[in-house]
Motif scaffolding. Structure first.
Motif, PDB file in Angstrom:
ATOM      1  N   VAL A 125     -15.705  -0.494 -15.347  1.00 56.04           N
ATOM      2  CA  VAL A 125     -15.959  -1.148 -14.072  1.00 56.04           C
ATOM      3  C   VAL A 125     -14.623  -1.464 -13.409  1.00 56.04           C
ATOM      4  CG1 VAL A 125     -16.970  -3.151 -12.932  1.00 56.04           C
ATOM      5  CG2 VAL A 125     -18.121  -2.128 -14.894  1.00 56.04           C
ATOM      6  N   ILE A 126     -14.500  -1.089 -12.150  1.00 56.73           N
ATOM      7  CA  ILE A 126     -13.252  -1.316 -11.424  1.00 56.73           C
ATOM      8  C   ILE A 126     -13.064  -2.812 -11.180  1.00 56.73           C
ATOM      9  CG2 ILE A 126     -12.022  -0.878  -9.275  1.00 56.73           C
ATOM     10  CD1 ILE A 126     -13.529   1.754  -9.064  1.00 56.73           C
ATOM     11  N   ARG A 127     -11.927  -3.311 -11.573  1.00 49.49           N
ATOM     12  CA  ARG A 127     -11.638  -4.731 -11.383  1.00 49.49           C
ATOM     13  C   ARG A 127     -11.032  -4.919  -9.997  1.00 49.49           C
ATOM     14  NH1 ARG A 127      -7.176  -8.007 -12.049  1.00 49.49           N
ATOM     15  NH2 ARG A 127      -5.956  -6.226 -12.797  1.00 49.49           N
ATOM     16  N   ARG A 128     -11.759  -5.592  -9.150  1.00 55.52           N
ATOM     17  CA  ARG A 128     -11.298  -5.799  -7.777  1.00 55.52           C
ATOM     18  C   ARG A 128     -10.509  -7.110  -7.694  1.00 55.52           C
ATOM     19  NH1 ARG A 128     -13.599  -1.769  -5.072  1.00 55.52           N
ATOM     20  NH2 ARG A 128     -15.565  -0.939  -5.840  1.00 55.52           N
ATOM     21  N   TYR A 129      -9.517  -7.120  -6.875  1.00 53.22           N
ATOM     22  CA  TYR A 129      -8.652  -8.287  -6.765  1.00 53.22           C
ATOM     23  C   TYR A 129      -8.277  -8.498  -5.310  1.00 53.22           C
ATOM     24  CZ  TYR A 129      -4.921  -4.874  -6.241  1.00 53.22           C
ATOM     25  OH  TYR A 129      -4.140  -3.843  -5.788  1.00 53.22           O
ATOM     26  N   GLU A 130      -7.821  -9.689  -5.018  1.00 52.02           N
ATOM     27  CA  GLU A 130      -7.306 -10.009  -3.696  1.00 52.02           C
ATOM     28  C   GLU A 130      -6.292 -11.129  -3.842  1.00 52.02           C
ATOM     29  OE1 GLU A 130      -9.831 -10.428   0.053  1.00 52.02           O
ATOM     30  OE2 GLU A 130      -9.279 -12.513  -0.361  1.00 52.02           O
ATOM     31  N   HIS A 131      -5.104 -10.921  -3.321  1.00 58.45           N
ATOM     32  CA  HIS A 131      -4.068 -11.945  -3.425  1.00 58.45           C
ATOM     33  C   HIS A 131      -4.380 -13.103  -2.476  1.00 58.45           C
ATOM     34  CE1 HIS A 131      -0.954 -10.104  -6.070  1.00 58.45           C
ATOM     35  NE2 HIS A 131      -1.710  -9.046  -5.831  1.00 58.45           N
ATOM     36  N   VAL A 138       1.801  -6.035  -0.252  1.00 61.12           N
ATOM     37  CA  VAL A 138       1.565  -5.093   0.839  1.00 61.12           C
ATOM     38  C   VAL A 138       1.435  -3.700   0.247  1.00 61.12           C
ATOM     39  CG1 VAL A 138       2.513  -4.017   2.907  1.00 61.12           C
ATOM     40  CG2 VAL A 138       2.747  -6.478   2.575  1.00 61.12           C
ATOM     41  N   HIS A 139       0.343  -3.025   0.550  1.00 63.86           N
ATOM     42  CA  HIS A 139       0.107  -1.663   0.079  1.00 63.86           C
ATOM     43  C   HIS A 139       0.742  -0.677   1.060  1.00 63.86           C
ATOM     44  CE1 HIS A 139      -3.150  -2.971  -2.752  1.00 63.86           C
ATOM     45  NE2 HIS A 139      -3.211  -3.965  -1.876  1.00 63.86           N
ATOM     46  N   VAL A 140       1.517   0.252   0.545  1.00 66.58           N
ATOM     47  CA  VAL A 140       2.187   1.256   1.377  1.00 66.58           C
ATOM     48  C   VAL A 140       1.787   2.640   0.886  1.00 66.58           C
ATOM     49  CG1 VAL A 140       4.409   2.185   2.130  1.00 66.58           C
ATOM     50  CG2 VAL A 140       4.111  -0.286   1.887  1.00 66.58           C
ATOM     51  N   ASP A 141       1.494   3.528   1.823  1.00 68.60           N
ATOM     52  CA  ASP A 141       1.070   4.871   1.439  1.00 68.60           C
ATOM     53  C   ASP A 141       1.351   5.838   2.585  1.00 68.60           C
ATOM     54  OD1 ASP A 141      -0.085   6.726  -0.355  1.00 68.60           O
ATOM     55  OD2 ASP A 141      -1.979   6.652   0.746  1.00 68.60           O
ATOM     56  N   ILE A 142       1.277   7.137   2.281  1.00 65.61           N
ATOM     57  CA  ILE A 142       1.483   8.195   3.275  1.00 65.61           C
ATOM     58  C   ILE A 142       0.271   9.118   3.264  1.00 65.61           C
ATOM     59  CG2 ILE A 142       2.932  10.133   3.995  1.00 65.61           C
ATOM     60  CD1 ILE A 142       5.253   8.784   2.524  1.00 65.61           C
ATOM     61  N   LYS A 143      -0.243   9.434   4.445  1.00 63.64           N
ATOM     62  CA  LYS A 143      -1.379  10.332   4.580  1.00 63.64           C
ATOM     63  C   LYS A 143      -0.963  11.548   5.392  1.00 63.64           C
ATOM     64  CE  LYS A 143      -5.615  11.746   4.301  1.00 63.64           C
ATOM     65  NZ  LYS A 143      -6.164  12.199   3.004  1.00 63.64           N
ATOM     66  N   LYS A 144      -1.123  12.728   4.808  1.00 62.40           N
ATOM     67  CA  LYS A 144      -0.770  13.982   5.472  1.00 62.40           C
ATOM     68  C   LYS A 144      -1.927  14.430   6.364  1.00 62.40           C
ATOM     69  CE  LYS A 144       0.811  18.640   4.201  1.00 62.40           C
ATOM     70  NZ  LYS A 144       1.080  19.529   3.030  1.00 62.40           N
ATOM     71  N   ASP A 192      -1.633  -5.219   4.463  1.00 59.71           N
ATOM     72  CA  ASP A 192      -1.513  -6.477   3.731  1.00 59.71           C
ATOM     73  C   ASP A 192      -2.748  -6.684   2.861  1.00 59.71           C
ATOM     74  OD1 ASP A 192      -0.451  -9.163   3.115  1.00 59.71           O
ATOM     75  OD2 ASP A 192      -2.168  -9.833   4.293  1.00 59.71           O
ATOM     76  N   ASP A 193      -2.538  -7.037   1.599  1.00 63.27           N
ATOM     77  CA  ASP A 193      -3.644  -7.154   0.648  1.00 63.27           C
ATOM     78  C   ASP A 193      -4.617  -8.266   1.012  1.00 63.27           C
ATOM     79  OD1 ASP A 193      -4.500  -6.411  -2.379  1.00 63.27           O
ATOM     80  OD2 ASP A 193      -4.710  -8.570  -2.063  1.00 63.27           O
ATOM     81  N   HIS A 194      -4.120  -9.417   1.412  1.00 60.67           N
ATOM     82  CA  HIS A 194      -4.988 -10.567   1.673  1.00 60.67           C
ATOM     83  C   HIS A 194      -5.742 -10.432   2.982  1.00 60.67           C
ATOM     84  CE1 HIS A 194      -6.390 -14.730   1.730  1.00 60.67           C
ATOM     85  NE2 HIS A 194      -5.956 -14.801   2.972  1.00 60.67           N
ATOM     86  N   SER A 195      -5.068 -10.084   4.041  1.00 57.96           N
ATOM     87  CA  SER A 195      -5.684 -10.072   5.363  1.00 57.96           C
ATOM     88  C   SER A 195      -6.186  -8.700   5.807  1.00 57.96           C
ATOM     89  CB  SER A 195      -4.684 -10.577   6.405  1.00 57.96           C
ATOM     90  OG  SER A 195      -3.586  -9.676   6.520  1.00 57.96           O
TER      91      SER A 195
END
Length: 330
Positions: A125-131, A138-144, A192-195
């Motif tokens: 089961v995926i453990r979900r979290y929120e700061h 802050v989650h950072v990623d690149i989408k092609k 941003d993880d929280h908002s």
């Protein structure tokens, strides 16, 4: 659930039963008075004689015996297939020769988690979290994303015409059997993880220099909104493993965390943002040119941050979790 003072709420049942048992009313008269059938009046009167006021509460309608219930052996087979193969009710039913509704009832009875709540690789089961506070992560990623040729691509013109139109793009090279390679751009995103407040830019590549230069802009933007970033989470892309990226975050006093290999769900909030962005902006309507699509991004991003309801936030937009955000009420 009936209203507390409705005729046959617990209070109404008690009044009916007392009229019959204590005041000796005939069943028909009591039934007429409380607008129920004589059979119903007798049932509540009998319960009052047996259990008193406690007998006026609702009882479970579950049968004492279920002779047609699926056998335990079959239920164990359903659970085993679900656990080992992580299939849905329809596929399990086809394999075992059962009705999909029967399989679904078995899975519900054993409280097995939905497939959407499981990690497909491990079955856990995926453990979900929120700061707790904005800026804690802050989650950072690149989408092609492929460019749209002038005049529109296959989504507008159809597969054949879209491919021919794409071939006319300047700088396109042929890679296999005469099929052209469509040019690409890269969406650099910070969420941003929280908002769930998001910042996006369209950039030409994903090199370490570009990724590092990009981060300086959302970092400044988050700071202007009163958000102090303390940690950044990325995947294991080469630009995020570079010394330049590491030194830039260290100088700003920001700790860097990377996801475990082959587990993109760890960075799931920005991955979900990528999907939302593709559905609601990139492929939301048939753009005729790449310029037209790019010009639509700022308006969509403003809507996402300020007006679009987020299910994880109780239907409120991300700005609801960032007090005094600039432009919040525009």
């Amino acid at each position: 659930m009936p209203h507390r003072n409705a005729p046959l709420s617990e209070t109404g049942r008690l009044r009916l039963a007392r009229c019959v048992v204590e005041e000796r009313w005939p069943l028909r008269r009591a039934a007429e008075r409380f607008q129920v059938s004589p059979t119903t009046a007798k049932r509540w009167a009998d319960r009052y004689r047996t259990d008193g006021p406690a007998g006026m509460t609702d009882r479970s309608s579950r049968p004492h015996h279920s002779p047609a219930r699926t056998s335990q052996r079959t239920e164990r087979r359903v659970v085993k297939v679900r656990t080992l193969r992580r299939w849905g009710p329809a596929r399990i039913a086809f394999l075992l020769g059962l009705n999909p509704a029967t399989v679904h009832r078995v899975l519900t009875r054993y409280r097995l988690a939905r497939l959407t709540h499981l990690d497909r690789a491990t079955g856990r089961v995926i453990r979900r979290y929120e700061h707790e506070h904005p800026g804690d992560l802050v989650h950072v990623d690149i989408k092609k994303l492929g460019n749209i040729p002038d005049g529109g691509g296959h989504r507008v013109l159809g597969r054949h015409a879209g491919t021919r139109n794409r071939s006319a793009m300047p700088g396109v090279t042929r890679v296999r059997r005469g099929e052209p390679r469509l040019g690409y751009h890269y969406l650099h995103n910070a969420v941003d993880d929280h908002s769930r407040l998001a910042y996006t830019e369209i950039l030409p590549d994903e090199t370490k220099e570009t990724a590092t230069a990009f981060w300086s802009r959302p970092h400044t933007w988050f700071t202007a909104q009163g958000i102090t970033v303390t940690r950044v989470l990325t995947d294991n892309g080469s630009c995020y493993r570079s010394q330049l990226w590491r030194d830039t975050l260290t100088t700003a006093g920001i700790s860097h965390k990377r996801t475990r290999p082959y587990r993109p769900q760890t960075n799931g909030k920005v991955e979900r943002y990528n999907r939302t962005m593709l559905d609601e902006w990139a492929y939301a309507r048939p753009y005729r040119t790449e310029t037209e699509r790019r010009e639509a991004l700022p308006a969509w991003l403003h809507t996402y941050n300020h007006h679009r309801g987020h299910t994880a936030l109780g239907g409120l937009p991300p700005t609801s979790r960032v007090p005094n955000l600039s432009g919040q009420y525009t």
